[in-house]
Design a protein around this motif. Structure first.
Motif, PDB file in Angstrom:
ATOM      1  N   VAL A  82       5.803  10.779   6.426  1.00 54.04           N
ATOM      2  CA  VAL A  82       5.895  10.789   7.894  1.00 54.04           C
ATOM      3  C   VAL A  82       4.718  11.531   8.518  1.00 54.04           C
ATOM      4  O   VAL A  82       4.188  11.125   9.555  1.00 54.04           O
ATOM      5  CB  VAL A  82       7.239  11.421   8.329  1.00 54.04           C
ATOM      6  N   PHE A 125       2.886  12.823  14.406  1.00 50.82           N
ATOM      7  CA  PHE A 125       4.099  12.010  14.528  1.00 50.82           C
ATOM      8  C   PHE A 125       4.905  12.434  15.744  1.00 50.82           C
ATOM      9  O   PHE A 125       5.366  11.601  16.535  1.00 50.82           O
ATOM     10  CB  PHE A 125       4.932  12.123  13.258  1.00 50.82           C
ATOM     11  N   LEU A 163       2.127   7.511   7.967  1.00 49.75           N
ATOM     12  CA  LEU A 163       2.298   6.743   9.196  1.00 49.75           C
ATOM     13  C   LEU A 163       1.194   7.021  10.217  1.00 49.75           C
ATOM     14  O   LEU A 163       0.582   6.076  10.741  1.00 49.75           O
ATOM     15  CB  LEU A 163       3.685   7.026   9.802  1.00 49.75           C
ATOM     16  N   LEU A 187       0.629  -0.249   3.827  1.00 49.62           N
ATOM     17  CA  LEU A 187       0.956  -0.670   5.193  1.00 49.62           C
ATOM     18  C   LEU A 187      -0.167  -1.520   5.786  1.00 49.62           C
ATOM     19  O   LEU A 187       0.099  -2.487   6.520  1.00 49.62           O
ATOM     20  CB  LEU A 187       1.224   0.551   6.072  1.00 49.62           C
ATOM     21  N   ALA A 231       0.027   4.455   3.131  1.00 52.12           N
ATOM     22  CA  ALA A 231      -0.776   3.990   4.272  1.00 52.12           C
ATOM     23  C   ALA A 231      -1.576   2.751   3.898  1.00 52.12           C
ATOM     24  O   ALA A 231      -1.690   1.800   4.688  1.00 52.12           O
ATOM     25  CB  ALA A 231      -1.711   5.107   4.742  1.00 52.12           C
TER      26      ALA A 231
END
Length: 403
Positions: A206, A367, A210, A98, A95
């Protein structure tokens, strides 16, 4: 000089006391033991403080930094993942990288900001719901401890809102100290540094990485920039994302989940109460950064109190801290839904799936909530045969009320 320094000290105290319980609850939920949770809190305090000082001095702008409170709430709702806490740490690191990528690659940040507001806000509301129900559960399970906490919170919310959650936390700590002080508190007061080697599991990436990235960007960094702009500042977003992302990456192996631009506490440092001269307000965010770093030395005590307390009591305090965030997220999800074809349906589906807490194929509900909401928007787009109007996130400033 004294005025901005004091404003920064207040910012740090309120931010730490109002939401550290959410952080510890989140780390414990994904498998951290007390030492690892204490280390994570300390790492977040240091990363937050150092980053705030660096950005504020570098750009002479009151850039207040906070840990991701909705991100910590996400960890609570996600729970343990395959691979345990090392896999969660690996997800924290992903994370963080990202966020760095969003700073280096401008279109990525714009894509995040362009997530339809009903879906993003509904996902945040679903993440927060379970924690916000905790005060109700606490009243049933531990009424003698929970009722004084809630009464104090309610009264101060009416008369001194900024201090409502810190005061509720003090009442909870006092109750724990009185009832369970003889259970080994002294042995855990020292600051703890625990290094956890990250592992990388697809399910954890996931389920945690994310959604944590999306929540941190949409519910913290975007509104943080908006608050700064409302006071006439134009801080550089991309360097801020790179810096906070690198800070998060460094904190991750020590248990820290994420740091980001603050929103509400940004107002404390950037507003006129910090200093009449806008050119001097950056001192307040520097003071807040130093104060947060020093408060990290109390991470051991904070963790000890949380560990000794009945879990539902700490979750209740965390839930009280996030009630305003839940209300704002629900409002944003429903009021912005009318601008999209199928927006209301997509918001409700996203909220319900995320709030369900289900885990499917090792992947958490946040998610699947985003996926389900996006599918509903796509379905209505095809039915109406016209493009969906993308709305830049009016991200939830209240999620950082304590920060």
């Amino acid at each position: 000089m004294l005025q901005p320094v004091l404003a920064g000290v207040v910012t740090a105290l309120v931010g730490f006391a109002s939401s550290f319980a959410v952080v510890i609850a989140g780390l414990r939920a994904v498998g951290a033991d007390p030492a690892e949770a204490s280390s994570g809190l300390l790492a977040l305090c240091v990363a937050t403080g150092v980053t705030a000082v660096w950005l504020s001095v570098r750009y002479r702008t009151p850039m207040t930094i906070a840990w991701s409170t909705p991100g910590a709430a996400l960890l609570v709702s996600t729970g343990a993942v395959d691979g345990g806490f090392p896999a969660a740490v690996g997800a924290f690191l992903v994370a963080a990288l990202l966020v760095v990528a969003a700073g280096l690659f401008g279109p990525l940040a714009r894509w995040i900001a362009a997530i339809p507001a009903p879906v993003a806000s509904a996902m945040l509301a679903g993440v927060l719901l379970d924690l916000c129900l905790s005060p109700v559960r606490a009243v049933v399970e531990t009424p003698l401890l929970a009722l004084p906490v809630i009464v104090v919170w309610a009264l101060l919310t009416r008369f001194a809102r900024a201090w409502a959650v810190p005061a509720a936390l003090v009442v909870a700590a006092a109750g724990v100290a009185i009832t369970r002080f003889d259970e080994g508190l002294d042995a855990t007061l020292r600051p703890t540094v625990a290094l956890t080697a990250p592992t990388f599991e697809l399910g954890a990436v996931v389920s945690i990485a994310l959604p944590l990235f999306l929540v941190t960007m949409a519910a913290q960094n975007v509104p943080g920039m908006a608050v700064m702009a409302s006071y006439g500042y134009r801080p550089p977003l991309r360097p801020a994302l790179v810096t906070t992302g690198l800070g998060s990456a460094i904190a991750a192996p020590f248990g820290g989940h994420a740091i980001n631009l603050a929103a509400i506490s940004a107002a404390l440092a950037a507003g006129p109460d910090a200093h009449p001269d806008p050119e001097r307000r950056w001192i307040a965010s520097v003071s807040a950064g130093v104060g947060m770093t020093l408060l990290g030395l109390g991470a051991g005590l904070a963790t000890a109190l949380v560990v000794l307390a009945p879990p539902v009591l700490i979750e209740a305090v965390a839930g009280l801290a996030l009630l305003a965030a839940l209300g704002a997220a629900l409002t944003a999800a429903l009021t912005s839904a009318d601008s999209l074809s199928g927006g209301r349906e997509a918001a409700v589906v996203t909220f319900v799936v995320t709030a369900s807490g289900v885990t499917l194929a090792g992947v958490g509900a946040a998610f699947w909530g985003l996926l389900a909401g996006g599918a509903i928007l796509l379905l209505f787009r095809r039915r109406s045969d016209r493009p969906v109007d993308v709305e830049v996130l009016g991200a939830d400033e209240a999620t950082d009320r304590a920060q």
